[in-house]
Design a protein around this motif. Structure first.
Motif: not given
Ligand code: GLV
Ligand code: MN
Ligand code: MN
Length: 423
Positions: A381-391
């Motif tokens: 898997m390839i992760f990219i950042p997301c704002r504030g770690g929010l999901s």
């Protein structure tokens, strides 16, 4: 796999079009759009069907082969010089009920952009490259999350899931049949068949990349999980006239159970993850003692022994706490932890490094279809950042640059795995 990153791989990465990828993401975000900016596109709903139809249309415009299997996993293939197993890339298109615009769909569209980039770079590949959109990853509607990838990997037949009743009362078999019937012109294929490798791009869903100013994580592993549904049987009665002593109040029993579980799951190291995300009470009336209550348990840990030990104590804990009410505990999903093979992790890391992105290695706290695909083929898997770690939140956000960065790393990795060469 030798972790090389050739000029050809760099050229496919360079052909990723940030604007096109972003436009596709925003077009998909309109399907099931919520007024708060998020997305509600749950598995096998009309919205899920609309997203599938849009993707199928884009695939056909570009001349790719579209097919679907009995679990409604959707495949889009760019043919290789040789027939046979593909390099499989993708993720899922379904969302949480109050989901964001990136969880899942980003991986499918980054994968689709990789096919387009191979065209734009005028390359052929030795092996087919195939995008997959797995069915029901989230498990928010039908609690057997990752249904599609579990069935594809051969871990459980799709028939095992057909009787599952959704949160909205719909039976999975009916929703699946409706979804398949909506695309009668898409050729059917057999479930499974394996792959040379499976690579899934995804937002990190946590804070590490953003905090570190990094663009990419090469994911090393996925922690395991056990899900349960707890059904508590009480006895209804009048809220004003029934003495407190001797009541069989199902909601109070649920409260005691959750408190006991909090104690069981308490972990000073903060490695255990324990969530009660759904609770229902019947008859749900202010002046009737609840006759029944049910709640869900989401329990996760990276260590299979801890999953076995703590998970094995859930039923007894709840039965004792809920007395005198009766309890049934049903395990609705079990996922063993997975380690990704080092050569795949190293190839992703090398691709990110060669492209000049800040890269690290990370374990995944969330589950993904790659967990199950990894039982059938080498996966990563390839992760990219997301704002504030929010999901799992309507405000979920990833920048166009980071979305393209993940797609570039995927494209370079695929070029190596699939044997890209000038036409
Ligand atoms: C996936 O959606 C998860 O809950 O980890
Ligand atoms: Mn996801
Ligand atoms: Mn999710």
């Amino acid at each position: 796999m030798s972790s090389q990153v050739s000029d050809i791989a760099m050229s496919v990465a360079g052909a990723i079009d940030e604007d096109r990828l972003w436009a596709n993401l925003m077009a998909m975000a309109e399907i099931g759009a919520r007024s708060d900016g998020g997305v509600n596109r749950q598995a096998l709903t009309r919205e899920d069907g609309d997203a599938r139809a849009l993707l199928i249309g884009w695939a056909r415009e570009r001349g790719y082969d579209v097919s679907v299997d009995a679990a409604a996993n959707l495949f889009i293939q760019r043919r290789g010089r040789e027939a046979g197993q593909p390099v499989l890339i993708g993720s899922h298109m379904d969302s949480q009920p109050a989901g964001g615009r990136f969880d899942g769909i980003y991986g499918v569209l980054a994968a689709f952009e990789t096919l387009v980039a191979l065209d734009a770079a005028s390359l052929e590949t030795r092996h087919p490259v195939e995008v997959v959109a797995w069915t029901n990853e989230e498990g928010g509607r039908f609690a057997c999350g990752c249904t599609g990838s579990i069935a594809w990997s051969g871990l459980q037949p799709v028939e095992d899931f057909l009787g599952e009743v959704g949160a909205d009362g719909v039976i999975l078999a009916d929703a699946l049949a409706e979804t398949l019937a909506a695309t009668p012109d898409v050729p059917k294929r057999s479930l499974g068949g394996g792959a040379i490798a499976y690579i899934e791009p995804h937002i990190e869903q946590g804070p590490v990349l953003e905090a570190g100013g990094l663009q990419i994580a090469a994911v090393t592993s996925i922690q395991g999980l056990r899900w349960y549904r707890v059904d508590i049987a009480g006895s209804a009665g009048h809220a004003g006239t029934t003495p407190m002593q001797g009541r069989e109040d199902a909601f109070q029993a649920a409260l005691r159970s959750v408190q006991a579980l909090n104690t069981l799951m308490d972990d000073p190291a903060d490695t255990v993850r324990f969530t009660v995300g759904r609770i229902n009470v019947e008859p749900n009336s202010p002046n009737t003692i609840p006759s029944s209550a049910s709640f869900t348990i989401d329990f996760r840990h990276p260590d299979a022994d801890v999953l076995a030990d703590l998970g094995g104590r859930v039923e007894r804990c709840v039965v004792e706490a809920a007395a005198p009410c009766g309890v049934t505990v049903t395990e609705t999903s079990t996922m063993a932890p997975a380690m990704f093979p080092e050569p795949v992790v190293a190839q992703i890391e090398a691709s990110a490094g060669a492209l000049g992105f800040g890269v690290t290695r990370l374990p995944s706290g969330a589950f993904h279809d790659a967990l199950f695909a990894s039982k059938a083929c080498p996966s990563g898997m390839i992760f990219i950042p997301c704002r504030g770690g929010l999901s799992h939140h309507p405000d979920e956000y990833a920048t166009p640059f980071d979305c393209a960065a993940g797609a570039r790393v995927l494209a370079a990795t695929v070029a190596e795995l699939a044997g890209a060469a000038p036409r």
